[in-house]
Scaffold this motif. Structure first.
Motif, PDB file in Angstrom:
ATOM      1  N   ALA A  15     -10.461   9.503  42.690  1.00 21.15           N
ATOM      2  CA  ALA A  15     -10.295   8.692  41.476  1.00 21.15           C
ATOM      3  C   ALA A  15      -8.822   8.592  41.108  1.00 21.15           C
ATOM      4  N   SER A  16      -7.994   8.319  42.111  1.00 21.57           N
ATOM      5  CA  SER A  16      -6.545   8.160  41.919  1.00 21.57           C
ATOM      6  C   SER A  16      -6.273   7.224  40.749  1.00 21.57           C
ATOM      7  N   SER A  17      -5.281   7.609  39.920  1.00 20.52           N
ATOM      8  CA  SER A  17      -5.052   6.839  38.693  1.00 20.52           C
ATOM      9  C   SER A  17      -3.650   7.057  38.173  1.00 20.52           C
ATOM     10  N   ALA A  18      -3.286   6.259  37.161  1.00 20.26           N
ATOM     11  CA  ALA A  18      -1.975   6.388  36.520  1.00 20.26           C
ATOM     12  C   ALA A  18      -2.120   6.057  35.045  1.00 20.26           C
ATOM     13  N   ALA A  30      -3.898   3.199  30.683  1.00 18.92           N
ATOM     14  CA  ALA A  30      -4.358   3.984  31.832  1.00 18.92           C
ATOM     15  C   ALA A  30      -5.286   3.129  32.667  1.00 18.92           C
ATOM     16  N   ILE A  31      -5.256   3.329  33.979  1.00 25.02           N
ATOM     17  CA  ILE A  31      -6.145   2.583  34.865  1.00 25.02           C
ATOM     18  C   ILE A  31      -6.319   3.338  36.179  1.00 25.02           C
ATOM     19  N   GLU A  32      -7.528   3.272  36.736  1.00 16.91           N
ATOM     20  CA  GLU A  32      -7.796   3.886  38.029  1.00 16.91           C
ATOM     21  C   GLU A  32      -7.459   2.905  39.144  1.00 16.91           C
ATOM     22  N   GLU A  33      -6.992   3.456  40.234  1.00 18.58           N
ATOM     23  CA  GLU A  33      -6.583   2.639  41.373  1.00 18.58           C
ATOM     24  C   GLU A  33      -7.749   1.832  41.943  1.00 18.58           C
ATOM     25  N   LYS A  40     -13.807   2.299  46.428  1.00 17.97           N
ATOM     26  CA  LYS A  40     -14.497   3.254  45.565  1.00 17.97           C
ATOM     27  C   LYS A  40     -13.908   4.647  45.737  1.00 17.97           C
ATOM     28  N   ASN A  41     -13.643   5.312  44.604  1.00 18.55           N
ATOM     29  CA  ASN A  41     -13.138   6.688  44.601  1.00 18.55           C
ATOM     30  C   ASN A  41     -11.835   6.800  45.395  1.00 18.55           C
ATOM     31  N   HIS A  42     -10.931   5.896  45.147  1.00 17.48           N
ATOM     32  CA  HIS A  42      -9.657   5.804  45.881  1.00 17.48           C
ATOM     33  C   HIS A  42      -8.888   7.125  45.822  1.00 17.48           C
ATOM     34  N   TYR A  43      -8.419   7.579  46.986  1.00 12.41           N
ATOM     35  CA  TYR A  43      -7.557   8.753  47.078  1.00 12.41           C
ATOM     36  C   TYR A  43      -6.130   8.310  47.367  1.00 12.41           C
ATOM     37  N   GLY A  44      -5.151   9.087  46.885  1.00 16.02           N
ATOM     38  CA  GLY A  44      -3.769   8.846  47.270  1.00 16.02           C
ATOM     39  C   GLY A  44      -2.901   8.289  46.150  1.00 16.02           C
ATOM     40  N   ALA A  49      -2.030   0.638  40.524  1.00 13.42           N
ATOM     41  CA  ALA A  49      -2.113   1.029  39.119  1.00 13.42           C
ATOM     42  C   ALA A  49      -0.722   1.175  38.509  1.00 13.42           C
ATOM     43  N   LEU A  50       0.205   1.735  39.276  1.00 15.15           N
ATOM     44  CA  LEU A  50       1.568   1.914  38.783  1.00 15.15           C
ATOM     45  C   LEU A  50       2.221   0.568  38.489  1.00 15.15           C
TER      46      LEU A  50
END
Length: 248
Positions: A15-18, A30-33, A40-44, A49-50
């Motif tokens: 749930a990579s996010s910024a 705020a937002i998830e990648e 789905k369920n992005h890693y890294g 989002a940035l």
């Protein structure tokens, strides 16, 4: 116009996010990648989002610090999985948590610094200065979030508990907040005695996807009964002096 200083929060795990927080601790955005990458369920590294956050702030922005909520201990295995999925190789799709694909070449340098430089390069490309980076122990980040919530509720002293699968070698931590807005740690739990991983095992036992579908088991639990299975399971869990230990 007036320059607004903010802190950038980054999650590199599932749930990579910024997010952007101002100096008063107020969440601005705020937002998830996965919302932008459609994985789905992005890693890294949450690159989409940035960019989205920086592009949609309607004022002059300065990012003072980047706060990472996990991986203060960044082992090679996790580092490789975070970095290797930033390319276009179909064997290692962006946002996956797969090991590096054949032929992948490790970047030269220290693990944390390499990720910091990748993020800083993107921030600079948006016309901003290079910020400093802080790597928080994972459960300290969870506790700090709970601390902020207790302060907003007007509580001066609060018992804070963090439990999950694993982060930076720990599966949980217990602390109390002081009048000086500090955390007094009472105990921490090893990743070897993880209630989160136990819950993940139950999730996978019933053919759901671990680290994603635990909420479905939570929903099903509402229809359960205090049967013999509860007694059997409790024999494998011990809690003493604020610590959880599992019997394998």
């Amino acid at each position: 116009g007036r320059v607004t200083s903010m802190f950038l929060g980054i999650n590199l795990s599932h749930a990579s996010s910024a997010c952007l927080v101002n100096n008063e601790g107020t969440l601005i955005a705020a937002i998830e990648e996965e919302r932008l990458s459609r994985t789905k369920n992005h890693y890294g590294i949450p690159s989409y989002a940035l960019s989205y956050l920086i592009d949609n702030i309607q004022e002059d922005l300065k990012i003072e610090k980047v706060i990472h909520g996990s991986f203060s201990i960044l082992d090679d295995n996790s580092f490789f999985r975070i970095i290797a999925n930033t390319g276009e190789n179909p064997s290692n799709p962006a946002g996956s948590w797969k090991p590096p694909h054949p032929g992948w070449i490790r970047p030269v340098g220290e693990n944390h610094r390499i990720i910091e430089n990748l993020i800083n390069d993107q921030i600079v490309s948006c016309g901003l200065d290079r910020p400093k980076h802080i790597w928080m122990p994972h459960h300290d980040a969870h506790l700090a979030t709970a601390l902020a919530s207790s302060r907003r509720a007007g509580k001066s002293k609060t018992l804070l508990i963090s439990l999950d699968g694993e982060g930076d070698g720990e599966s949980g931590s217990v602390a109390i907040s002081t009048d000086q807005n500090q955390l007094l740690k009472l105990s921490n739990n090893s990743h070897l005695d993880s209630l989160g991983y136990l819950y993940q095992s139950v999730t996978e036992k019933y053919n759901f996807k671990g680290n994603q579908h635990e909420g479905k088991i939570t929903g099903l639990a509402a229809f359960g009964k205090n049967s013999q299975a509860v007694e059997i399971l409790s024999n494998y869990i011990n809690i003493a002096d604020g610590k959880v230990s599992l019997r394998y």
